[in-house]
Design an enzyme around this catalytic site. Structure first.
Site, PDB file in Angstrom:
ATOM      1  N   GLY A  12       8.520   3.689   4.322  1.00  0.00           N
ATOM      2  CA  GLY A  12       9.607   3.157   3.506  1.00  0.00           C
ATOM      3  C   GLY A  12       9.666   1.641   3.407  1.00  0.00           C
ATOM      4  O   GLY A  12      10.716   1.085   3.074  1.00  0.00           O
ATOM      5  N   ASN A  14       8.343  -0.218   1.126  1.00  0.00           N
ATOM      6  CA  ASN A  14       8.641  -0.569  -0.272  1.00  0.00           C
ATOM      7  C   ASN A  14      10.097  -0.270  -0.611  1.00  0.00           C
ATOM      8  O   ASN A  14      10.749  -1.038  -1.322  1.00  0.00           O
ATOM      9  CB  ASN A  14       7.704   0.178  -1.234  1.00  0.00           C
ATOM     10  CG  ASN A  14       6.347  -0.483  -1.300  1.00  0.00           C
ATOM     11  OD1 ASN A  14       6.189  -1.522  -1.923  1.00  0.00           O
ATOM     12  ND2 ASN A  14       5.366   0.104  -0.629  1.00  0.00           N
ATOM     13  N   HIS A 106       0.862   2.180  -6.789  1.00  0.00           N
ATOM     14  CA  HIS A 106      -0.358   2.718  -6.194  1.00  0.00           C
ATOM     15  C   HIS A 106      -1.146   1.559  -5.581  1.00  0.00           C
ATOM     16  O   HIS A 106      -1.311   0.518  -6.223  1.00  0.00           O
ATOM     17  CB  HIS A 106      -1.187   3.437  -7.258  1.00  0.00           C
ATOM     18  CG  HIS A 106      -2.375   4.127  -6.677  1.00  0.00           C
ATOM     19  ND1 HIS A 106      -2.258   5.266  -5.900  1.00  0.00           N
ATOM     20  CD2 HIS A 106      -3.682   3.810  -6.701  1.00  0.00           C
ATOM     21  CE1 HIS A 106      -3.461   5.626  -5.488  1.00  0.00           C
ATOM     22  NE2 HIS A 106      -4.345   4.766  -5.955  1.00  0.00           N
TER      23      HIS A 106
HETATM   24  C1  GAR Z   1       2.291   2.344  -0.276  1.00  0.00           C
HETATM   25  O1  GAR Z   1       1.130   1.608   0.059  1.00  0.00           O
HETATM   26  C2  GAR Z   1       2.125   2.956  -1.638  1.00  0.00           C
HETATM   27  O2  GAR Z   1       1.407   2.184  -2.525  1.00  0.00           O
HETATM   28  C3  GAR Z   1       1.382   4.216  -1.295  1.00  0.00           C
HETATM   29  O3  GAR Z   1       2.003   4.675  -0.124  1.00  0.00           O
HETATM   30  C4  GAR Z   1       2.417   3.549   0.651  1.00  0.00           C
HETATM   31  C5  GAR Z   1       3.837   3.775   1.103  1.00  0.00           C
HETATM   32  O4  GAR Z   1       4.221   2.789   2.032  1.00  0.00           O
HETATM   33  N1  GAR Z   1       1.442   5.172  -2.352  1.00  0.00           N
HETATM   34  C6  GAR Z   1       0.412   5.928  -2.718  1.00  0.00           C
HETATM   35  O5  GAR Z   1      -0.663   5.914  -2.152  1.00  0.00           O
HETATM   36  C7  GAR Z   1       0.677   6.836  -3.906  1.00  0.00           C
HETATM   37  N2  GAR Z   1      -0.511   7.441  -4.372  1.00  0.00           N
HETATM   38  P1  GAR Z   1       5.745   2.594   2.413  1.00  0.00           P
HETATM   39  O6  GAR Z   1       6.295   3.982   2.776  1.00  0.00           O
HETATM   40  O7  GAR Z   1       5.730   1.686   3.599  1.00  0.00           O
HETATM   41  O8  GAR Z   1       6.457   2.019   1.237  1.00  0.00           O
END
Ligand code: GAR
Length: 202
Positions: A12, A14, A106
């Site tokens: 989480g 982001n 992504h």
């Molecule tokens: C992020 O790096 C996002 O870009 C990726 O998951 C991570 C979540 O991190 N998403 C994907 O790979 C979608 N295909 P977070 O939970 O710390 O935000």
């Protein structure tokens, strides 16, 4: 004044970056949707006082989960659904229902390396440029119209972890701003997707 629902499955970071960006603005996160009980994003939501909707894809079919989500989202009246590390594929029905209103991030320069291993595959590729893609969600996997791409140069000899850190840093810098801009541009913030492609934010 706009609001969003954020969908997340993991740490989480982001989600939190977006929440912090919207603090003190007229926009807000109405709710977090999470499909994993143990995900750290729950802690962040608690600290930020953002309501959480927990869904289970184990006990329910994808259609059942989405049926519930449609009701919740319609009731909340959010302007956008923001996918932030949500590791589930949405059905074409759901995507169509919220067409032009679902945004994803992504950690790779799409169309390269879609799926769940964007950072690892970018690192393994040896590509000179790596980066992130923020895009509208369509029925495919990571195929929707691009809103913004940001790239960085590979550093020779850089470890996977170091590159991942730099990619996450890019995400936290740009995703919150893009969400803010989309909310600010309302109600005319849904140009045709073709138009959006031509007018990429920079
Ligand atoms: C992020 O790096 C996002 O870009 C990726 O998951 C991570 C979540 O991190 N998403 C994907 O790979 C979608 N295909 P977070 O939970 O710390 O935000």
């Amino acid at each position: 004044m706009g609001s969003i629902a954020v969908f997340a499955s993991g740490g989480g970071s982001n989600f939190e970056a977006i929440a912090r960006r919207l603090e003190g603005t007229q926009h807000s996160i109405a709710l977090l949707v999470c499909d994993r009980k143990a995900a750290y994003v729950h802690e962040r939501a608690k600290a930020l006082h953002i309501p959480v909707v927990s869904v289970s894809y184990v006990r329910n079919t994808r259609e059942e989960v989405e049926h519930r989500l449609i009701e919740i989202i319609d009731t909340a009246g959010v302007d956008f659904i923001v996918l932030a590390g949500f590791m589930r594929l949405l059905t074409p029905l759901f995507v169509e229902r919220f067409s032009g209103k679902i945004v994803n991030i992504h950690p790779a320069l799409l169309p390269k390396y879609p799926g769940t291993r964007g950072i690892e595959e970018s690192w393994e590729s040896g590509d000179e440029k790596v980066g992130i893609t923020i895009h509208y969600v369509d029925k495919g996997m990571d195929t929707g119209p691009v809103i913004l791409q940001k790239e960085i140069n590979r550093i020779p000899g850089e470890s996977l972890e170091a590159m991942a850190d730099r990619i996450h840093c890019l995400e936290h810098t740009w995703y919150p701003d893009v969400i803010f801009e989309l909310l600010e541009r309302q109600p005319e913030n849904f140009p045709s997707q073709a138009q959006t492609r031509r007018e990429k934010m920079t």
